[in-house]
Scaffold this motif. Structure first.
Motif, PDB file in Angstrom:
ATOM      1  N   ALA A  93      38.800  35.870  38.439  1.00 18.86           N
ATOM      2  CA  ALA A  93      37.892  34.855  39.305  1.00 18.86           C
ATOM      3  C   ALA A  93      37.988  33.448  36.860  1.00 18.86           C
ATOM      4  CB  ALA A  93      36.657  34.782  39.198  1.00 18.86           C
ATOM      5  N   GLY A  94      38.515  32.560  37.911  1.00 21.64           N
ATOM      6  CA  GLY A  94      38.550  31.508  37.006  1.00 21.64           C
ATOM      7  C   GLY A  94      37.170  30.071  36.908  1.00 21.64           C
ATOM      8  N   ASP A  95      36.814  29.800  38.601  1.00 24.00           N
ATOM      9  CA  ASP A  95      35.721  29.041  38.545  1.00 24.00           C
ATOM     10  C   ASP A  95      35.512  29.920  39.872  1.00 24.00           C
ATOM     11  OD1 ASP A  95      36.701  28.784  41.378  1.00 24.00           O
ATOM     12  OD2 ASP A  95      38.007  26.865  40.282  1.00 24.00           O
ATOM     13  N   ALA A  96      34.164  28.934  40.395  1.00 26.90           N
ATOM     14  CA  ALA A  96      32.839  29.250  41.094  1.00 26.90           C
ATOM     15  C   ALA A  96      33.555  30.068  42.798  1.00 26.90           C
ATOM     16  CB  ALA A  96      32.328  28.459  41.522  1.00 26.90           C
ATOM     17  N   LEU A  97      34.462  29.142  42.859  1.00 32.30           N
ATOM     18  CA  LEU A  97      34.989  29.270  44.155  1.00 32.30           C
ATOM     19  C   LEU A  97      35.987  30.322  44.698  1.00 32.30           C
ATOM     20  CD1 LEU A  97      35.424  28.108  46.992  1.00 32.30           C
ATOM     21  CD2 LEU A  97      37.741  27.085  45.669  1.00 32.30           C
TER      22      LEU A  97
ATOM     23  N   ILE B 243      33.964  38.472  44.955  1.00 30.60           N
ATOM     24  CA  ILE B 243      32.993  39.229  45.557  1.00 30.60           C
ATOM     25  C   ILE B 243      32.614  39.093  47.312  1.00 30.60           C
ATOM     26  CG2 ILE B 243      30.507  39.093  46.365  1.00 30.60           C
ATOM     27  CD1 ILE B 243      30.708  37.032  43.804  1.00 30.60           C
ATOM     28  N   ALA B 244      33.125  38.508  47.980  1.00 28.65           N
ATOM     29  CA  ALA B 244      33.435  38.288  49.462  1.00 28.65           C
ATOM     30  C   ALA B 244      34.613  39.635  49.559  1.00 28.65           C
ATOM     31  CB  ALA B 244      34.267  36.849  50.208  1.00 28.65           C
ATOM     32  N   GLU B 245      35.760  39.851  48.995  1.00 25.93           N
ATOM     33  CA  GLU B 245      36.404  40.649  49.721  1.00 25.93           C
ATOM     34  C   GLU B 245      36.052  42.337  48.857  1.00 25.93           C
ATOM     35  OE1 GLU B 245      40.865  42.004  47.284  1.00 25.93           O
ATOM     36  OE2 GLU B 245      40.297  40.273  47.409  1.00 25.93           O
ATOM     37  N   ARG B 246      35.237  42.380  47.763  1.00 28.30           N
ATOM     38  CA  ARG B 246      34.933  43.195  47.585  1.00 28.30           C
ATOM     39  C   ARG B 246      33.116  43.177  46.670  1.00 28.30           C
ATOM     40  NH1 ARG B 246      37.384  48.482  44.577  1.00 28.30           N
ATOM     41  NH2 ARG B 246      35.492  48.889  44.071  1.00 28.30           N
TER      42      ARG B 246
ATOM     43  N   PRO C 171      24.042  40.157  48.991  1.00 31.74           N
ATOM     44  CA  PRO C 171      25.742  41.795  48.285  1.00 31.74           C
ATOM     45  C   PRO C 171      25.199  41.355  46.955  1.00 31.74           C
ATOM     46  CG  PRO C 171      25.857  39.908  50.248  1.00 31.74           C
ATOM     47  CD  PRO C 171      24.875  39.199  49.819  1.00 31.74           C
ATOM     48  N   THR C 172      25.047  40.609  46.049  1.00 32.95           N
ATOM     49  CA  THR C 172      25.100  40.651  44.542  1.00 32.95           C
ATOM     50  C   THR C 172      23.576  40.550  43.949  1.00 32.95           C
ATOM     51  OG1 THR C 172      24.662  38.196  44.943  1.00 32.95           O
ATOM     52  CG2 THR C 172      27.300  38.953  44.403  1.00 32.95           C
ATOM     53  N   ARG C 173      22.706  40.772  44.950  1.00 35.43           N
ATOM     54  CA  ARG C 173      21.307  40.668  44.423  1.00 35.43           C
ATOM     55  C   ARG C 173      20.846  42.000  43.357  1.00 35.43           C
ATOM     56  NH1 ARG C 173      16.501  38.198  46.512  1.00 35.43           N
ATOM     57  NH2 ARG C 173      17.472  38.253  48.874  1.00 35.43           N
TER      58      ARG C 173
ATOM     59  N   GLY D  18      33.322  46.397  51.617  1.00 35.46           N
ATOM     60  CA  GLY D  18      33.618  45.149  50.838  1.00 35.46           C
ATOM     61  C   GLY D  18      33.454  44.174  52.295  1.00 35.46           C
ATOM     62  N   GLY D  19      33.132  42.932  51.886  1.00 34.87           N
ATOM     63  CA  GLY D  19      32.586  42.002  52.539  1.00 34.87           C
ATOM     64  C   GLY D  19      34.105  41.010  53.796  1.00 34.87           C
ATOM     65  N   SER D  20      34.781  41.491  53.252  1.00 31.25           N
ATOM     66  CA  SER D  20      36.612  41.215  53.594  1.00 31.25           C
ATOM     67  C   SER D  20      37.544  42.117  54.870  1.00 31.25           C
ATOM     68  CB  SER D  20      37.588  40.605  52.650  1.00 31.25           C
ATOM     69  OG  SER D  20      38.602  41.556  52.327  1.00 31.25           O
ATOM     70  N   VAL D  21      36.956  43.084  54.377  1.00 33.41           N
ATOM     71  CA  VAL D  21      37.090  44.120  55.660  1.00 33.41           C
ATOM     72  C   VAL D  21      36.644  43.874  57.031  1.00 33.41           C
ATOM     73  CG1 VAL D  21      37.865  46.603  55.972  1.00 33.41           C
ATOM     74  CG2 VAL D  21      37.566  45.642  53.855  1.00 33.41           C
TER      75      VAL D  21
END
Length: 229
Positions: A32-36, A42-45, A73-75, A185-188
């Motif tokens: 990833a190159g930025d926050a977006l 992270i949403a993907e997995r 999810p990231t805590r 994974g969050g995108s599934v």
């Protein structure tokens, strides 16, 4: 199961260099190159660890670390900050934001891999080979096998991932939605009740060894894995 590590840095050359080192260390890199882009990854997995650059376009790494420590999810995902800022005040600020460790640029691949493995051992209960033990259950990370009371178990791939997550996060209650984020994974798109199906399969796998009680239902909240079966 290879650990997925998310590299967040706005310099493609650094991402590629780090990704090369991670693959050599038997990790699976994501970029990833930025926050977006980081949020999309992270949403993907949900990754097993995040390598986060301090200076990012738009949103600083420090702000992202604070945000992820507040979100379910990231805590508990370990975060290592990659930074050219090695002063004590900067390190303290990062640690207060929830960062687990620092690697100051420039760094060697050997140092980076050593820090990653050390952080994972501290936060996930794993040894250097990725082995995990809770009570009479043991996962051999290199062989991708599960042993109950010393005997090997026949276990499906989803149940393996579910058990690995439980064993590296014992004694905490997780909702179905949280388990979907971490294991699938969050995108599934998967129905939440699918979690119940795989929990039943996992219990059936553990039942002959008398360890199925380690996977506990917490009424109205979700599931917990506990050595105190």
């Amino acid at each position: 199961m290879q650990k997925r590590i998310l590299i967040i840095d706005d310099e493609p050359a650094i991402r590629e260099m780090v990704a090369f080192a991670l693959r050599k260390g038997d990790f699976e890199p994501a970029h990833a190159g930025d926050a977006l882009e980081a949020q999309s990854a992270i949403a993907e997995r949900v990754p097993d660890l995040i390598l986060l650059d301090w200076m990012l376009p738009g949103t600083s790494g420090l702000e992202l670390a604070r945000r992820w420590r507040r979100e379910d999810p990231t805590r508990e995902v370990p975060i290592i900050m990659l930074t050219a800022r090695g002063e004590e005040n900067d390190r303290v600020g990062g640690l207060e934001a929830g960062v687990d460790d620092y690697v100051v640029k420039p760094f060697s691949a050997r140092e980076l891999l050593a820090r990653i493995r050390a952080v994972m051992r501290r936060t996930r209960g794993e040894d250097e080979d990725g082995n995990v033990s809770v009570g009479e259950l043991r996962i051999d990370g290199a062989a991708h096998r599960v042993f109950a009371r010393g005997e090997p178990l026949a276990i499906g791939p989803t149940e393996y991932r579910l058990l690995h997550f439980f064993m590296t996060h014992p004694e905490r209650v997780y909702s179905r939605a949280q388990l979907l984020d971490h294991v699938w994974g969050g995108s599934v798109y998967v129905e939440e009740r699918t979690v119940d199906v795989h929990i039943r399969r996992l219990r059936r796998t553990l039942e002959p060894s008398g360890l199925d009680g380690m996977v506990q239902t917490v009424r109205g909240a979700g599931y917990r894995f506990s050595a105190a079966a």
